[in-house]
Design an enzyme around this catalytic site. Structure first.
Site, PDB file in Angstrom:
ATOM      1  N   SER A 168      92.815  81.242  70.952  1.00 25.50           N
ATOM      2  CA  SER A 168      91.674  80.217  71.370  1.00 25.50           C
ATOM      3  C   SER A 168      92.310  78.918  71.074  1.00 25.50           C
ATOM      4  CB  SER A 168      90.604  80.307  70.067  1.00 25.50           C
ATOM      5  OG  SER A 168      91.196  80.303  68.785  1.00 25.50           O
TER       6      SER A 168
ATOM      7  N   HIS B 172      87.807  86.535  68.270  1.00 26.54           N
ATOM      8  CA  HIS B 172      88.748  87.498  67.740  1.00 26.54           C
ATOM      9  C   HIS B 172      88.067  88.953  67.249  1.00 26.54           C
ATOM     10  CE1 HIS B 172      91.604  83.889  66.442  1.00 26.54           C
ATOM     11  NE2 HIS B 172      91.425  84.287  67.538  1.00 26.54           N
TER      12      HIS B 172
ATOM     13  N   GLU C 298      86.003  82.263  62.025  1.00 26.44           N
ATOM     14  CA  GLU C 298      86.873  82.905  60.704  1.00 26.44           C
ATOM     15  C   GLU C 298      86.140  82.177  59.528  1.00 26.44           C
ATOM     16  OE1 GLU C 298      90.877  80.468  60.892  1.00 26.44           O
ATOM     17  OE2 GLU C 298      91.125  81.130  62.910  1.00 26.44           O
TER      18      GLU C 298
ATOM     19  N   GLU D 234      94.570  88.487  62.828  1.00 28.24           N
ATOM     20  CA  GLU D 234      94.975  87.821  61.788  1.00 28.24           C
ATOM     21  C   GLU D 234      94.864  88.567  60.392  1.00 28.24           C
ATOM     22  OE1 GLU D 234      93.463  83.701  61.974  1.00 28.24           O
ATOM     23  OE2 GLU D 234      94.523  83.139  63.657  1.00 28.24           O
TER      24      GLU D 234
ATOM     25  N   ASP E 210      86.113  78.247  60.014  1.00 28.10           N
ATOM     26  CA  ASP E 210      86.462  77.737  61.009  1.00 28.10           C
ATOM     27  C   ASP E 210      85.539  78.530  62.389  1.00 28.10           C
ATOM     28  OD1 ASP E 210      87.714  76.937  63.449  1.00 28.10           O
ATOM     29  OD2 ASP E 210      89.710  77.995  63.056  1.00 28.10           O
TER      30      ASP E 210
ATOM     31  N   GLU F  55      86.537  73.606  59.505  1.00 32.53           N
ATOM     32  CA  GLU F  55      87.296  73.313  60.846  1.00 32.53           C
ATOM     33  C   GLU F  55      86.632  73.467  62.132  1.00 32.53           C
ATOM     34  OE1 GLU F  55      90.918  75.513  60.519  1.00 32.53           O
ATOM     35  OE2 GLU F  55      91.203  75.439  62.665  1.00 32.53           O
TER      36      GLU F  55
ATOM     37  N   ASP G 260      91.062  70.844  64.696  1.00 35.63           N
ATOM     38  CA  ASP G 260      92.126  71.785  65.269  1.00 35.63           C
ATOM     39  C   ASP G 260      92.411  71.497  66.849  1.00 35.63           C
ATOM     40  OD1 ASP G 260      93.783  73.715  66.423  1.00 35.63           O
ATOM     41  OD2 ASP G 260      92.380  75.372  65.673  1.00 35.63           O
TER      42      ASP G 260
ATOM     43  N   LYS H 203      99.968  72.337  63.718  1.00 35.18           N
ATOM     44  CA  LYS H 203     100.228  73.873  64.304  1.00 35.18           C
ATOM     45  C   LYS H 203     101.549  73.174  65.271  1.00 35.18           C
ATOM     46  CE  LYS H 203      96.162  76.573  64.925  1.00 35.18           C
ATOM     47  NZ  LYS H 203      94.940  76.731  65.931  1.00 35.18           N
TER      48      LYS H 203
ATOM     49  N   HIS I 252      99.184  78.766  60.749  1.00 40.32           N
ATOM     50  CA  HIS I 252      99.681  79.533  61.615  1.00 40.32           C
ATOM     51  C   HIS I 252      99.373  79.798  63.209  1.00 40.32           C
ATOM     52  CE1 HIS I 252      96.779  83.203  60.873  1.00 40.32           C
ATOM     53  NE2 HIS I 252      96.009  81.879  60.838  1.00 40.32           N
TER      54      HIS I 252
ATOM     55  N   LYS J  45      96.984  77.842  56.138  1.00 37.81           N
ATOM     56  CA  LYS J  45      96.276  78.885  56.435  1.00 37.81           C
ATOM     57  C   LYS J  45      97.132  79.748  57.119  1.00 37.81           C
ATOM     58  CE  LYS J  45      93.541  77.953  60.707  1.00 37.81           C
ATOM     59  NZ  LYS J  45      92.061  78.121  61.066  1.00 37.81           N
TER      60      LYS J  45
HETATM   61  P1  PGA Z   1      94.823  80.508  67.642  1.00 39.43           P
HETATM   62  O1  PGA Z   1      93.348  80.408  66.481  1.00 39.43           O
HETATM   63  O2  PGA Z   1      95.887  80.658  67.123  1.00 39.43           O
HETATM   64  O3  PGA Z   1      94.179  81.868  68.496  1.00 39.43           O
HETATM   65  O4  PGA Z   1      94.446  79.100  68.331  1.00 39.43           O
HETATM   66  C1  PGA Z   1      93.580  79.863  65.115  1.00 39.43           C
HETATM   67  C2  PGA Z   1      92.680  78.709  64.951  1.00 39.43           C
HETATM   68  O5  PGA Z   1      91.792  78.423  65.764  1.00 39.43           O
HETATM   69  O6  PGA Z   1      92.601  77.968  63.978  1.00 39.43           O
HETATM   70 ZN    ZN Z   2      91.165  76.505  64.505  1.00 39.38          ZN
END
Ligand code: PGA
Ligand code: ZN
Length: 429
Positions: A42, A155, A164, A205, A242, A287, A314, A339, A367, A390
């Site tokens: 995503s 997911h 999440e 995850e 999230d 988030e 994010d 990230k 991650h 995370k």
């Molecule tokens: P992604 O998901 O690594 O698939 O982008 C993680 C997130 O949205 O934080």
């Molecule tokens: Zn995110």
């Protein structure tokens, strides 16, 4: 001091079975640094470009042979002879060599692999653990881990629009006890799901993805699991979210396609989050509560809730210093998700963390949903002392690798390490 003498790379697989790149960088003394690059699903629209071959005959077009060739044939000749400890100079060269604003020429996957492998080789050269090479400190802080134990959104094939649901053992006295609390809660959750006749297979995850009826049911189940494991909901183990709202944002509205088909405007979403936070005081971090395009909505959300809850950006900031600066001007969020592969170099990643610090934003190291056994983010979290990470649920090898690395660091540091713990929670409560 030691100069870079050789670069090599190969195509390996990530935790989803898709190709990714591994880079090996060697210095004069013969020491080598290795990096394996993660990959998101995503993803934010403004992330640095992950170079894929597009050759449908190999891995459905997802091969990374061009990125491998770029490392060996383009980057290697350009950075050979550079001092390995000069990370900024290396990263500047990589950015200049690519020449685009989104690293789409050489590929952010190729560039990040080299940037991290250089840092790892430099740490090795100094006989220092990676976190200590990244930042020499008197005392280190181990981060509060946020474990993504229930999955929805893109997911999972269920009725949860939110992506999440995470547990964060803020009340534990140490990182290792936090991990224990999370593991016990994860297993309590599994028992509860089984008793209720729900599936307990896990997603990308490592979180469960049962066919729950609603987002609210997910919150209730987590509360029960924490309780069953013998911990206090909130001050013991907090629940964080999230929802990854960019994923259900369509033409200016938020559409709850997976549950009741309802449609909400941006201001209705702000009301929804206000109501959720009233109803679930155990949440201290939200988030991507709104979509990456919805800048006005984010400003409104921050005005309404910015002193009450950690609002983590994010998709909207994508670990990009320039976009982050703009967001700060627009008073968007109070926290940034970090990230490495969203931006593509160690130096730019560290810059984002610096910007966060000087503007009183918190930062959460993260991650990606596609991972390897690389543990860079564990060391990065300790080196920067941001206090939060995370890295997925309490199962799946590629997630556990990060948590086990943190255990190792905690063990090595002994009394020189403290756990971020309750301070992270009480800041908002
Ligand atoms: P992604 O998901 O690594 O698939 O982008 C993680 C997130 O949205 O934080
Ligand atoms: Zn995110």
């Amino acid at each position: 001091m030691s100069k870079i003498v050789k670069l090599d790379a190969l195509e390996i697989l990530d935790s989803r079975g898709n190709p990714t790149i591994q880079v090996m960088l060697s210095v004069e003394s013969g020491r080598t640094g290795i990096a394996k690059v993660p990959s998101g699903a995503s993803t934010g629209k403004n992330e640095a470009v992950e170079l894929r071959d597009g050759d449908r005959k190999r891995y459905g077009g997802k091969g990374v042979q061009r990125a491998v060739e770029n490392v060996v044939h383009v980057i290697q000749p350009a950075i050979t002879g550079t001092e390995v400890c000069e990370q900024e100079a290396i990263d500047e060269k990589l950015v200049a060599l690519d020449g685009t604003s989104n690293k789409g020429c050489l590929g952010a996957n190729a560039i990040l692999g080299v940037s991290v492998a250089a840092a790892k080789a430099a740490a090795c050269e100094q006989d220092a653990p990676f976190y200590r090479y990244l930042a020499q400190r008197e005392a280190y802080v181990l981060p509060v881990p946020m474990f993504n134990v229930l999955n929805g959104g893109r997911h999972a094939d269920n009725s949860l629009d939110f992506q999440e649901f995470m547990i964060a053992p803020v009340g534990a006295p140490s990182f290792s006890e936090a991990l224990q609390a999370a593991s016990e809660t994860f297993h309590a959750l599994k028992d509860i799901l089984q008793t209720k006749g729900y599936e307990t297979s896990v997603g990308d995850e490592g979180g469960f993805a049962p066919r729950l009826r609603s987002n609210e049911e997910a919150m209730e189940l987590l509360g029960s699991a924490i309780d069953k494991a013998g911990y206090q909901v909130g001050s013991g183990i907090a629940i964080n979210l999230d929802p990854a709202a960019s994923e259900f944002y369509e033409k200016g509205s938020y559409v709850f396609r997976k549950s009741d088909q309802s449609r909400k405007s941006s201001s209705e979403m702000v009301e929804l989050w206000k109501e959720w936070l009233r109803r679930y005081p155990e949440v201290y971090s939200l988030e991507d509560g709104l979509a990456e395009e919805d800048w006005d909505g984010w400003t409104a959300l921050t005005r309404e809730l910015g002193t009450k809850v950690q609002l983590v950006a994010d998709d909207i900031f994508v670990t990009n210093p320039k976009i982050f600066h703009k967001g700060i001007e627009r008073r968007i969020a109070n926290s940034i998700l970090i990230k490495l592969n969203q931006i593509g170099t160690i130096s730019e990643t560290l810059r984002c963390i610096e910007i966060a610090r000087s503007n009183s934003y918190t930062a959460v190291i993260s991650h990606r949903s596609g991972e390897t056994d690389d543990t860079t983010i564990a060391d990065l979290a300790v080196a920067t002392g941001v206090g939060q990470i995370k890295a997925g649920s309490v199962c799946r090898g590629e997630r556990i690798a990060k948590y086990n690395r943190l255990l190792e660091i905690e063990h090595e540091l002994g009394h020189r390490a403290s756990y971020a713990g309750s301070g992270v929670y009480s800041r908002w409560k």
